[in-house]
Structures are given as C-alpha cells and as structure tokens.
Design a protein around this motif. Structure first.
Motif, PDB file in Angstrom:
ATOM      1  N   TRP A 201     -16.969 -36.836 -30.156  1.00  0.00           N
ATOM      2  CA  TRP A 201     -17.885 -35.775 -29.747  1.00  0.00           C
ATOM      3  C   TRP A 201     -17.179 -34.444 -29.599  1.00  0.00           C
ATOM      4  CZ3 TRP A 201     -18.079 -32.526 -25.502  1.00  0.00           C
ATOM      5  CH2 TRP A 201     -19.269 -31.800 -25.343  1.00  0.00           C
ATOM      6  N   LYS A 202     -17.837 -33.384 -30.089  1.00  0.00           N
ATOM      7  CA  LYS A 202     -17.399 -32.011 -29.875  1.00  0.00           C
ATOM      8  C   LYS A 202     -18.627 -31.180 -29.541  1.00  0.00           C
ATOM      9  CE  LYS A 202     -13.311 -31.963 -32.878  1.00  0.00           C
ATOM     10  NZ  LYS A 202     -12.652 -31.310 -34.049  1.00  0.00           N
ATOM     11  N   PRO A 203     -18.476 -30.186 -28.670  1.00  0.00           N
ATOM     12  CA  PRO A 203     -19.642 -29.376 -28.311  1.00  0.00           C
ATOM     13  C   PRO A 203     -20.128 -28.550 -29.492  1.00  0.00           C
ATOM     14  CG  PRO A 203     -17.643 -28.414 -27.400  1.00  0.00           C
ATOM     15  CD  PRO A 203     -17.248 -29.748 -27.965  1.00  0.00           C
ATOM     16  N   SER A 204     -21.425 -28.379 -29.594  1.00  0.00           N
ATOM     17  CA  SER A 204     -21.993 -27.511 -30.618  1.00  0.00           C
ATOM     18  C   SER A 204     -21.627 -26.062 -30.286  1.00  0.00           C
ATOM     19  CB  SER A 204     -23.511 -27.667 -30.668  1.00  0.00           C
ATOM     20  OG  SER A 204     -24.099 -27.179 -29.466  1.00  0.00           O
ATOM     21  N   PRO A 205     -21.693 -25.163 -31.263  1.00  0.00           N
ATOM     22  CA  PRO A 205     -21.354 -23.759 -30.980  1.00  0.00           C
ATOM     23  C   PRO A 205     -22.164 -23.161 -29.839  1.00  0.00           C
ATOM     24  CG  PRO A 205     -21.452 -24.110 -33.349  1.00  0.00           C
ATOM     25  CD  PRO A 205     -21.938 -25.386 -32.701  1.00  0.00           C
ATOM     26  N   ILE A 206     -23.476 -23.459 -29.799  1.00  0.00           N
ATOM     27  CA  ILE A 206     -24.312 -22.843 -28.770  1.00  0.00           C
ATOM     28  C   ILE A 206     -24.016 -23.447 -27.394  1.00  0.00           C
ATOM     29  CG2 ILE A 206     -26.281 -24.437 -29.064  1.00  0.00           C
ATOM     30  CD1 ILE A 206     -28.083 -21.915 -28.709  1.00  0.00           C
ATOM     31  N   TYR A 207     -23.714 -24.750 -27.342  1.00  0.00           N
ATOM     32  CA  TYR A 207     -23.377 -25.370 -26.059  1.00  0.00           C
ATOM     33  C   TYR A 207     -22.051 -24.819 -25.536  1.00  0.00           C
ATOM     34  CZ  TYR A 207     -22.272 -29.005 -22.631  1.00  0.00           C
ATOM     35  OH  TYR A 207     -21.942 -29.672 -21.489  1.00  0.00           O
TER      36      TYR A 207
END
Length: 304
Positions: free
Chosen positions: A272-278
C-alpha cells in the motif's frame, strides 16, 4: 522543546536555519503534491468517462458478473442478539460477548466443535483441490482484492499454483479456530504462514525457485458452511498488521509474489502507498497542526 515552541524569535541562528530548511522542504513537497493531485484528478476523470462510455454503449460485460455475487445475505443469525459478559470495555460499556451462551441460542444444526473440525478438514483437502466435495456448488472465494471465484474456477486457479511443490516447507502457523458468535455457521482463524520458495510456482513455465524465505503477516481467514456440511464461502489473505513479515503487508499469493521479487504490475498487488490526494491532505493536516489547528489542539499551537 520549549525553544521550538516559542517560534523563530527566540531560536538560535542554527535553529532558525534548520527551521527554514524544514519549511522550504514542506512547501516544496506541498507544491509537488498539488501538481500531482491535479494530474491525478484529471486522469481519474478521463478514466471514469471512458468506463461510463463503455458501459453505456456496450453494457456490462458477462466476464464481470462475479462481482455481482458479493454481499450475499447472512444465512444464520442469533435470535435476540448476543449475550454479554459483565466486563466493561470501550466507554465502560458491556461489549464482550459471552460466546458459549450466545452460541447456545443458534439454530444452526452443526455444533461449534464439529464446525471447527469441518474447517480443518477443508484445509486438509487443499481447500477442495484434492476433494471438491467439501465445497458447495454455490461456493465463492472472496479475497481482499481479486474478483470472487466460483467453485470450478477456484479449484482450477488455486490448484495451478501448486503451493506444496513451490514451498516444500510451508507452514500455515494457524491458531484460534473458533465459531463466530454472531454468525454461527462461520469459522474464523488466524494464521502467520511462512515458507521457502524452493520449487517452481505455478503451471509451466511458472516462476522458478528463488530460495527466498516468505514471512506473511498475520491474516484473518474464515469459512461459511451450509447444513450439508459444505463450505460455501472462503475468505483468506486479509492482513491484520502490514508491519509483520516481508510481503509488504500483502496476504495470500500477492504477498508471496511480492516477497520473492515477482509482484504483479498493478497497484492492488503491491504494498500500500497513499494516493496523491490522500498524501496531500495528510501533509496539509500536519502543517495545520503546527499552527494549532487539528483534533484535540484547540488552537493552542504555534508555527515552528
């Protein structure tokens, strides 16, 4: 420290320099995030429009039909709800279920101890690969990411991995087999599997042995049974703590592929990696906290 909390005015010159460098880094990353979010939103909008166009013009494809089989209604429930112990939990309220008394209210014909034995027998059959009769005709395999699989498809695909050949020393390291007191035909258990990839994984040509050790995180697993003593739903691979093991928090086959260095090329099969907006909003939140804005702060902080 108190010096950091008092702002730039009382900082030593080296402290001011460090703080300015820190703020420059923050502003730089937030600017990059803003650009990334703009691109991400634009691309997401285009992708949604393409999908909407395809659905409108061509309709839903039959190959996506398995998704509609999720969220089947619960077949067995406890009449009158659970029975609680006297223990006080969150907010000093009773919340611990008295499992024995609650399950005694169940109208499911198979007793809890027998149900646990059935679950272990299903596991021993290599999840139906060696004896398909343990799986019901309406069986569904429901993992965290992959589309649900019916009985024949699951046996074909799962059997093709040939895990016993790929990992001769694999151990599921399972424990805590128990019947769900709120769904009395479901058996839950935890596992912390491990093994060495010392053989070919999958059908020919497959993935050659890497001799790498695979340590999965703790995973929550379950089986639902009908009154004919057959499993009609299997859930595995739900990671409980992504910090454990060397699979990047991934369970089941995705975790195995990640650990041996052969991950599949889409985000759902990667750690898992955070999305750009998150990521952008998380960083904005941290900046706000420096100014005393945030949960539990009440405007008491100062920029630093």
């Amino acid at each position: 420290s108190s010096r950091r909390q008092q702002g730039f005015g009382t900082m030593s010159p080296p402290g001011v320099v460090v703080s300015l460098i820190d703020w420059a880094s923050i502003v730089g990353h937030l600017s990059a995030d803003a650009i990334a979010v703009t691109i991400w939103l634009a691309s997401t909008t285009v992708i949604k429009c393409i999908g909407f166009f395809a659905d409108t013009v061509f309709g839903k494809p039959s190959i996506d039909s398995m998704w509609s089989k999720l969220n089947r209604p619960q077949r067995f429930q406890i009449e009158g709800g659970p029975v609680y112990t006297s223990a006080e939990l969150f907010n000093k309220r009773k919340g611990e279920i008295d499992v024995e008394k609650t399950l005694a209210k169940s109208n499911f014909s198979i007793k809890p101890d027998d149900l646990v034995i059935l679950a272990k027998q299903t596991l021993a059959s290599n999840l139906g690969v060696e004896d398909s009769s343990v799986l019901a005709d309406d069986f569904l395999f429901c993992p965290p990411v992959v589309a649900p699989l019916g009985k024949d498809e699951f046996i074909r695909i799962f059997g093709s991995f040939k895990l016993p050949d790929a990992m001769s020393d694999i151990r599921e390291n399972a424990w805590a087999f128990h019947v769900d007191p709120l769904e009395s035909n479901r058996v839950w258990w935890l596992s912390r599997a491990s093994g060495t990839h010392d053989g070919p994984l999958g059908s020919s040509p497959g993935i050659a042995a890497t001799n790498k050790r695979v340590e999965w995180p703790v995973q929550a697993n379950s089986m639902l049974f009908n009154e004919q003593r057959q499993c009609y739903q299997l859930t595995v691979g739900y990671s409980c703590d992504k910090q454990i093991g060397n699979t990047g928090g991934l369970g089941a086959v995705f975790g195995l592929l990640q650990a041996v260095g052969k991950p599949l090329p889409f985000p759902e099969a990667r750690p898992w990696k955070p999305s750009p907006i998150y990521r952008f909003f998380m960083r904005i939140g941290k900046v706000a906290e420096r100014f005393g804005v945030g949960p539990g702060l009440g405007g008491k902080g100062k920029a630093k």
